[in-house]
Write an enzyme that holds these catalytic residues in place. Structure first.
Site, PDB file in Angstrom:
ATOM      1  N   THR A  44      36.255  51.513  38.424  1.00  0.00           N
ATOM      2  CA  THR A  44      35.946  50.341  39.242  1.00  0.00           C
ATOM      3  C   THR A  44      36.631  50.395  40.598  1.00  0.00           C
ATOM      4  N   CYS A  45      37.936  50.650  40.593  1.00  0.00           N
ATOM      5  CA  CYS A  45      38.739  50.569  41.811  1.00  0.00           C
ATOM      6  C   CYS A  45      38.141  51.394  42.936  1.00  0.00           C
ATOM      7  N   CYS A 103      38.568  47.928  44.599  1.00  0.00           N
ATOM      8  CA  CYS A 103      39.612  47.904  45.629  1.00  0.00           C
ATOM      9  C   CYS A 103      39.236  48.684  46.895  1.00  0.00           C
ATOM     10  N   TYR A 161      39.488  35.819  43.343  1.00  0.00           N
ATOM     11  CA  TYR A 161      39.643  37.028  44.150  1.00  0.00           C
ATOM     12  C   TYR A 161      38.295  37.555  44.683  1.00  0.00           C
ATOM     13  N   LEU A 165      35.945  35.231  46.945  1.00  0.00           N
ATOM     14  CA  LEU A 165      36.512  34.914  48.263  1.00  0.00           C
ATOM     15  C   LEU A 165      36.665  36.157  49.131  1.00  0.00           C
ATOM     16  N   GLU A 166      37.083  37.263  48.521  1.00  0.00           N
ATOM     17  CA  GLU A 166      37.215  38.496  49.317  1.00  0.00           C
ATOM     18  C   GLU A 166      35.858  38.943  49.855  1.00  0.00           C
ATOM     19  N   GLY A 193      34.036  36.140  37.103  1.00  0.00           N
ATOM     20  CA  GLY A 193      34.949  36.752  36.139  1.00  0.00           C
ATOM     21  C   GLY A 193      34.351  38.025  35.569  1.00  0.00           C
ATOM     22  N   ASP A 198      42.197  47.078  32.244  1.00  0.00           N
ATOM     23  CA  ASP A 198      41.421  45.837  32.175  1.00  0.00           C
ATOM     24  C   ASP A 198      40.905  45.530  30.776  1.00  0.00           C
ATOM     25  N   LEU A 253      44.478  44.653  37.491  1.00  0.00           N
ATOM     26  CA  LEU A 253      44.894  45.246  38.757  1.00  0.00           C
ATOM     27  C   LEU A 253      45.079  46.747  38.565  1.00  0.00           C
ATOM     28  N   HIS A 312      63.094  42.832  63.396  1.00  0.00           N
ATOM     29  CA  HIS A 312      62.534  41.992  64.447  1.00  0.00           C
ATOM     30  C   HIS A 312      61.721  42.822  65.428  1.00  0.00           C
ATOM     31  N   GLU A 342      60.182  39.347  58.494  1.00  0.00           N
ATOM     32  CA  GLU A 342      61.541  38.805  58.698  1.00  0.00           C
ATOM     33  C   GLU A 342      61.577  37.294  58.462  1.00  0.00           C
TER      34      GLU A 342
HETATM   35  P1  FAD Z   1      38.007  50.947  35.199  1.00  0.00           P
HETATM   36  O1  FAD Z   1      38.528  51.364  36.521  1.00  0.00           O
HETATM   37  O2  FAD Z   1      36.990  49.880  35.188  1.00  0.00           O
HETATM   38  O3  FAD Z   1      37.449  52.269  34.504  1.00  0.00           O
HETATM   39  C1  FAD Z   1      36.748  52.263  33.300  1.00  0.00           C
HETATM   40  C2  FAD Z   1      35.818  53.470  33.249  1.00  0.00           C
HETATM   41  O4  FAD Z   1      35.343  53.658  31.922  1.00  0.00           O
HETATM   42  C3  FAD Z   1      34.589  53.306  34.123  1.00  0.00           C
HETATM   43  O5  FAD Z   1      34.389  54.443  34.911  1.00  0.00           O
HETATM   44  C4  FAD Z   1      33.454  53.162  33.108  1.00  0.00           C
HETATM   45  O6  FAD Z   1      32.225  53.602  33.609  1.00  0.00           O
HETATM   46  C5  FAD Z   1      33.976  54.002  31.972  1.00  0.00           C
HETATM   47  N1  FAD Z   1      33.389  53.708  30.658  1.00  0.00           N
HETATM   48  C6  FAD Z   1      33.122  52.493  30.112  1.00  0.00           C
HETATM   49  N2  FAD Z   1      32.656  52.636  28.870  1.00  0.00           N
HETATM   50  C7  FAD Z   1      32.615  53.976  28.608  1.00  0.00           C
HETATM   51  C8  FAD Z   1      32.254  54.749  27.475  1.00  0.00           C
HETATM   52  N3  FAD Z   1      31.836  54.174  26.334  1.00  0.00           N
HETATM   53  N4  FAD Z   1      32.323  56.097  27.567  1.00  0.00           N
HETATM   54  C9  FAD Z   1      32.764  56.699  28.705  1.00  0.00           C
HETATM   55  N5  FAD Z   1      33.138  56.013  29.798  1.00  0.00           N
HETATM   56  C10 FAD Z   1      33.077  54.662  29.750  1.00  0.00           C
HETATM   57  N6  FAD Z   1      42.763  45.713  41.791  1.00  0.00           N
HETATM   58  C11 FAD Z   1      43.801  45.855  42.643  1.00  0.00           C
HETATM   59  O7  FAD Z   1      44.910  46.180  42.216  1.00  0.00           O
HETATM   60  N7  FAD Z   1      43.654  45.663  43.986  1.00  0.00           N
HETATM   61  C12 FAD Z   1      42.468  45.312  44.525  1.00  0.00           C
HETATM   62  O8  FAD Z   1      42.362  45.142  45.735  1.00  0.00           O
HETATM   63  C13 FAD Z   1      41.363  45.159  43.663  1.00  0.00           C
HETATM   64  N8  FAD Z   1      40.152  44.841  44.153  1.00  0.00           N
HETATM   65  C14 FAD Z   1      39.088  44.734  43.317  1.00  0.00           C
HETATM   66  C15 FAD Z   1      37.846  44.394  43.849  1.00  0.00           C
HETATM   67  C16 FAD Z   1      36.751  44.265  43.027  1.00  0.00           C
HETATM   68  C17 FAD Z   1      35.399  43.906  43.634  1.00  0.00           C
HETATM   69  C18 FAD Z   1      36.886  44.497  41.626  1.00  0.00           C
HETATM   70  C19 FAD Z   1      35.692  44.393  40.709  1.00  0.00           C
HETATM   71  C20 FAD Z   1      38.102  44.820  41.071  1.00  0.00           C
HETATM   72  C21 FAD Z   1      39.227  44.939  41.912  1.00  0.00           C
HETATM   73  N9  FAD Z   1      40.484  45.260  41.415  1.00  0.00           N
HETATM   74  C22 FAD Z   1      41.556  45.369  42.271  1.00  0.00           C
HETATM   75  C23 FAD Z   1      40.708  45.458  39.979  1.00  0.00           C
HETATM   76  C24 FAD Z   1      40.749  46.966  39.616  1.00  0.00           C
HETATM   77  O9  FAD Z   1      39.603  47.597  40.129  1.00  0.00           O
HETATM   78  C25 FAD Z   1      40.801  47.136  38.093  1.00  0.00           C
HETATM   79  O10 FAD Z   1      41.909  46.393  37.608  1.00  0.00           O
HETATM   80  C26 FAD Z   1      40.976  48.605  37.688  1.00  0.00           C
HETATM   81  O11 FAD Z   1      39.936  49.391  38.187  1.00  0.00           O
HETATM   82  C27 FAD Z   1      41.012  48.714  36.169  1.00  0.00           C
HETATM   83  O12 FAD Z   1      41.132  50.058  35.786  1.00  0.00           O
HETATM   84  P2  FAD Z   1      40.750  50.520  34.298  1.00  0.00           P
HETATM   85  O13 FAD Z   1      41.196  51.920  34.171  1.00  0.00           O
HETATM   86  O14 FAD Z   1      41.234  49.534  33.327  1.00  0.00           O
HETATM   87  O15 FAD Z   1      39.161  50.456  34.237  1.00  0.00           O
HETATM   88  P1  NDP Z   2      38.374  35.451  37.942  1.00  0.00           P
HETATM   89  O1  NDP Z   2      38.296  35.425  36.466  1.00  0.00           O
HETATM   90  O2  NDP Z   2      39.679  35.659  38.590  1.00  0.00           O
HETATM   91  O3  NDP Z   2      37.753  34.081  38.524  1.00  0.00           O
HETATM   92  C1  NDP Z   2      36.490  33.632  38.148  1.00  0.00           C
HETATM   93  C2  NDP Z   2      36.021  32.576  39.139  1.00  0.00           C
HETATM   94  O4  NDP Z   2      34.693  32.204  38.805  1.00  0.00           O
HETATM   95  C3  NDP Z   2      36.848  31.300  39.119  1.00  0.00           C
HETATM   96  O5  NDP Z   2      36.872  30.733  40.388  1.00  0.00           O
HETATM   97  C4  NDP Z   2      36.042  30.417  38.145  1.00  0.00           C
HETATM   98  O6  NDP Z   2      36.223  29.061  38.399  1.00  0.00           O
HETATM   99  C5  NDP Z   2      34.640  30.816  38.491  1.00  0.00           C
HETATM  100  N1  NDP Z   2      33.687  30.637  37.402  1.00  0.00           N
HETATM  101  C6  NDP Z   2      33.828  31.030  36.106  1.00  0.00           C
HETATM  102  N2  NDP Z   2      32.713  30.738  35.414  1.00  0.00           N
HETATM  103  C7  NDP Z   2      31.860  30.138  36.283  1.00  0.00           C
HETATM  104  C8  NDP Z   2      30.564  29.641  36.162  1.00  0.00           C
HETATM  105  N3  NDP Z   2      29.910  29.677  35.004  1.00  0.00           N
HETATM  106  N4  NDP Z   2      29.974  29.117  37.244  1.00  0.00           N
HETATM  107  C9  NDP Z   2      30.614  29.073  38.430  1.00  0.00           C
HETATM  108  N5  NDP Z   2      31.859  29.537  38.616  1.00  0.00           N
HETATM  109  C10 NDP Z   2      32.479  30.080  37.546  1.00  0.00           C
HETATM  110  O7  NDP Z   2      37.325  36.543  38.356  1.00  0.00           O
HETATM  111  P2  NDP Z   2      37.034  37.449  39.583  1.00  0.00           P
HETATM  112  O8  NDP Z   2      35.663  37.888  39.271  1.00  0.00           O
HETATM  113  O9  NDP Z   2      37.268  36.822  40.900  1.00  0.00           O
HETATM  114  O10 NDP Z   2      38.098  38.638  39.466  1.00  0.00           O
HETATM  115  C11 NDP Z   2      38.330  39.353  38.262  1.00  0.00           C
HETATM  116  C12 NDP Z   2      39.650  40.068  38.341  1.00  0.00           C
HETATM  117  O11 NDP Z   2      39.540  41.217  39.158  1.00  0.00           O
HETATM  118  C13 NDP Z   2      40.762  39.237  38.972  1.00  0.00           C
HETATM  119  O12 NDP Z   2      41.400  38.425  38.022  1.00  0.00           O
HETATM  120  C14 NDP Z   2      41.685  40.278  39.536  1.00  0.00           C
HETATM  121  O13 NDP Z   2      42.696  40.588  38.617  1.00  0.00           O
HETATM  122  C15 NDP Z   2      40.797  41.476  39.781  1.00  0.00           C
HETATM  123  N6  NDP Z   2      40.631  41.614  41.225  1.00  0.00           N
HETATM  124  C16 NDP Z   2      41.737  41.872  42.002  1.00  0.00           C
HETATM  125  C17 NDP Z   2      41.649  41.910  43.361  1.00  0.00           C
HETATM  126  C18 NDP Z   2      42.867  42.155  44.188  1.00  0.00           C
HETATM  127  O14 NDP Z   2      43.865  42.606  43.670  1.00  0.00           O
HETATM  128  N7  NDP Z   2      42.831  41.905  45.481  1.00  0.00           N
HETATM  129  C19 NDP Z   2      40.377  41.720  44.044  1.00  0.00           C
HETATM  130  C20 NDP Z   2      39.285  41.465  43.148  1.00  0.00           C
HETATM  131  C21 NDP Z   2      39.426  41.417  41.797  1.00  0.00           C
HETATM  132  P3  NDP Z   2      37.282  28.122  37.616  1.00  0.00           P
HETATM  133  O15 NDP Z   2      38.559  28.209  38.379  1.00  0.00           O
HETATM  134  O16 NDP Z   2      36.643  26.793  37.663  1.00  0.00           O
HETATM  135  O17 NDP Z   2      37.398  28.661  36.212  1.00  0.00           O
END
Ligand code: FAD
Ligand code: NDP
Length: 625
Positions: A180-181, A186, A335, A338-339, A419, A460, A468, A600, A605
């Site tokens: 994902t990252c 990310c 996250y 809004l991002e 989520g 995750d 993260l 500074h 700071e």
């Molecule tokens: P993943 O990176 O999701 O990797 C799982 C892998 O397993 C995938 O390649 C998937 O295809 C593979 N897979 C799944 N099932 C199978 C199977 N059965 N067989 C073989 N392969 C399989 N985190 C930060 O710290 N900073 C950020 O700025 C940030 N920004 C983000 C922005 C977005 C839009 C999103 C969605 C997430 C963001 N995150 C960020 C969160 C971060 O990307 C995840 O926490 C991280 O990638 C999790 O790593 P992981 O190894 O658990 O899983």
């Molecule tokens: P989150 O689980 O953090 O937030 C979900 C959001 O969706 C909340 O605002 C929630 O509202 C809302 N929501 C949930 N269900 C509904 C619904 N049925 N209808 C409308 N709104 C709804 O999920 P994200 O997808 O934003 O992020 C997932 C994770 O990915 C984060 O927790 C973070 O750890 C990681 N991530 C990290 C980043 C970073 O490090 N910069 C960037 C992006 C992702 P409510 O508050 O009302 O429940």
């Protein structure tokens, strides 16, 4: 109390390295008899040592490739305790290495840390050097956690395979190795965010520094220029970002090869605790067997759960859009929503966020609200206390969205960011007795070990793990070291820094003011805060429209003003917070923070110069350079 490590040291009489390591380890076992037992195996001379190790083949018992090739004196390994209570040299638990590896282990054994104080209670998973399976470890999932664990385990001598397979999003989007990252998280997100920042700087700041772009600009008319006109070209950004990501996908493959991890671009399903079925993209299936399994399959976006929800895209698709999203509705207020709203608006698209309840649940409320205000000043619209109830296709391929309050509007793109849930649906966990949380399908673990002792989970997919990237990486590495090295160190999930990359970046570590008040009681918490204008914003009037930067430090009044939380809204938030995270881990007090001499002129700071308490009622914007 856990049983002591049993460490065997074999070497030849007269070998200086053998003498040194037996001396060192012997002393440790005298000092800590309950933690370490050392058994020496001394041979008269080199031929006798080699006869035993090489010719008679004792080293073949070591299991790992490095162990099977060991020739020098000393050789060090761990064994289990035999039934009669004596150490059995042949019942090998783990090969350690020679003099240097043993010294390194001894250093780790003696390094005091808060983490080591908590005993790590992992169940015996039955792993043996001569297990007879194809691999020591199969990692399912080549994302942040899985790749890190696989490489570390291989580095420690384990025979490792890593399966990574990307199931296309419902819109058909797919990508390469790295999870994902790298592909849909990310990296593309931060690059779009950086692009947005460059544009903002050109529009808001450049002119004030005497910088303008364009052939017609003459130095003598600088002051009269309204600001640099910028044009965003989504296609160019998309192409460059995707090219960079493809280069990362390639690098990851190369690194796995360099570390001798076998990469299988195959979908893995657990058949039993030691057998995994792997299927390639054509559907060809085969089985592989392994002593240990690490599940690191991460998560996928939760789909919009209203009528027509399938018309919405997710973060799995947004970075791949050919021509940009157009007029966009981002559903969700955390996250991801809004991002994405931040950079989509900056790229010049009409952007609205639908907020069900509050912005950034779980974060400091005051800071979250300031982010909302700042985004509005950047042109992002918010519809609050609503959820979409219906999405329907209308003319020009647009989507009409009806909201829970009866209102409606039409968008080119609806981005669901409500989520994520763990990607465990068809993994075969039911075949191996691994339990998941029914709400989010995440795996329950203790020290990353599931109830089926040879099956582990990180990242995750693990219940309770912050979603993260660095958390997944660190947990994966820590686990590999415990399984194939000699580490006893568990992953520490406390006080993890995080940054929200909204136009006004927000970074924090520790408790929010709200959580601190709830945990300790209002009377026991003090907040030091300050609103300030970062120097780089100070000569631009457009920046004034966006509002100021802000920081707050939350302290425990009852414990010498121990810092409970640090919050910062401003430029380069992630860069600012990383070092403060170290201080938090070490239990920094407010006095220690403010005794630290600032750098500074920086925004960071401001954190070490805080003096205004919230309880004083004094304005947080008071004070100056
Ligand atoms: P993943 O990176 O999701 O990797 C799982 C892998 O397993 C995938 O390649 C998937 O295809 C593979 N897979 C799944 N099932 C199978 C199977 N059965 N067989 C073989 N392969 C399989 N985190 C930060 O710290 N900073 C950020 O700025 C940030 N920004 C983000 C922005 C977005 C839009 C999103 C969605 C997430 C963001 N995150 C960020 C969160 C971060 O990307 C995840 O926490 C991280 O990638 C999790 O790593 P992981 O190894 O658990 O899983
Ligand atoms: P989150 O689980 O953090 O937030 C979900 C959001 O969706 C909340 O605002 C929630 O509202 C809302 N929501 C949930 N269900 C509904 C619904 N049925 N209808 C409308 N709104 C709804 O999920 P994200 O997808 O934003 O992020 C997932 C994770 O990915 C984060 O927790 C973070 O750890 C990681 N991530 C990290 C980043 C970073 O490090 N910069 C960037 C992006 C992702 P409510 O508050 O009302 O429940």
């Amino acid at each position: 109390m856990s049983s002591p490590h049993i460490l065997h040291v074999a070497g030849m009489n007269g070998c200086g390295f053998y003498k040194r390591i037996t001396g060192c380890l012997g002393s440790l076992s005298l000092l800590f008899p309950n933690r370490l037992k050392v058994v020496e195996h001394e041979f008269d001379d080199k031929p006798a040592f080699r006869q035993w190790l090489v010719d008679d083949g004792f080293r073949n018992n070591f299991g790992t490739e490095a162990g099977k090739k060991h020739v020098s004196s000393p050789v060090v390994w761990f064994s289990k305790t035999s039934k009669d209570g004596d150490p059995d040299p042949a019942d090998i638990e783990k090969y350690l290495g020679g003099h240097d590896a043993a010294m390194e282990w001894a250093r780790g054994f003696m390094t005091p840390s808060d983490i080591q104080k908590s005993p790590i209670l992992m169940q015996d998973d039955g792993h043996k050097a001569d297990h007879g399976y194809d691999y020591d470890l199969v990692v399912i999932g080549g994302g942040s956690g899985g790749m890190a664990a696989a490489k570390e385990a291989a580095e420690l001598g384990a025979k490792v395979a890593l399966c990574d397979f990307v199931k296309p999003s419902p819109m058909g989007t797919k990508w390469g190795l790295g999870g994902t990252c790298v592909n849909v998280g990310c990296i593309p997100k931060k690059l779009y965010h950086i692009g947005a920042g460059v544009k903002e700087s050109m529009e808001a700041d450049a002119r004030h520094f005497g910088i303008a772009v364009g052939a017609d600009v003459k130095p003598d008319v600088m002051d009269e220029l309204p600001g640099v006109e910028t044009v965003s070209h989504w296609k160019t950004a998309r192409m460059n970002i995707q090219n960079y990501i493809r280069s990362l996908n390639f690098k990851y493959r190369v690194r796995l090869r360099e570390k001798s991890v076998q990469y299988l671009n195959k979908l893995a399903t657990l058949k039993d605790a030691h057998t995994i079925e792997v299927a390639d993209k054509k559907g060809n299936k085969s089985d592989i067997t392994t002593s240990r399994v690490l599940v690191a399959v991460g998560g996928r976006p939760a789909p919009l759960d209203c009528e027509g929800g399938e018309l919405a895209i997710s973060s799995d698709d947004v970075f791949f859009l050919e021509n940009g999203p157009g007029k966009t509705l981002c559903v969700g207020a955390s996250y991801i929503s809004l991002e994405c709203a931040g950079f989509i608006a900056a790229m010049g698209f009409d952007t609205t966020v639908a907020v069900r309840s509050i912005l950034l649940r779980g974060f400091d409320r005051e800071c979250a609200d300031k982010i909302g205000e700042n985004m509005m000043s950047h042109g992002v619209k918010f519809i609050t206390k609503v959820t979409p109830t219906k999405l329907e296709k209308v003319e020009n391929d647009q989507i009409k969205v009806t909201f829970s309050d009866g209102s409606s509007d039409t968008y080119d793109t609806v981005l669901g960011a409500i989520g994520r849930h763990a990607d465990t649906d068809k993994l075969g966990l039911e075949n191996v007795g691994v339990k998941t949380n029914p709400k989010n399908k995440k795996i329950y673990t203790k020290f990353e070990q599931t109830e089926t002792p040879n099956i582990y989970a990180v990242g995750d997919v693990m219940e309770g793990c912050p979603e993260l990237t660095p958390v997944a990486i660190q947990a994966g590495v820590a686990l590999a070291r415990r399984l194939f090295g000699n580490s006893q160190e568990p992953m520490d999930y406390v006080n993890i820094c995080t940054t929200v990359f909204t136009p006004l970046e927000y970074s924090c570590v520790g408790l929010s003011e709200d959580d601190a008040n709830e945990k300790l009681g209002l009377d026991n918490v003090e907040v030091y805060h300050r609103e300030f204008t970062p120097l780089e914003w100070s000569i631009s009037e457009k920046r004034q429209l966006y509002g100021n930067a802000f920081t707050k430090v939350v302290v425990d009044k009852t414990e010498n003003e121990k810092v409970l939380g640090i919050h910062y809204l401003g430029p380069n938030a992630g860069e600012v917070m990383q070092g403060y995270g170290v201080a938090m881990k070490k239990g920094v007090t407010f006095k220690e923070l403010t005794e630290t001499v600032g750098i500074h002129p920086t925004s960071s700071e401001e954190i070490v110069s805080l003096s205004i308490t919230k309880s004083s009622g004094e304005d947080a914007a008071a004070g100056g350079c």
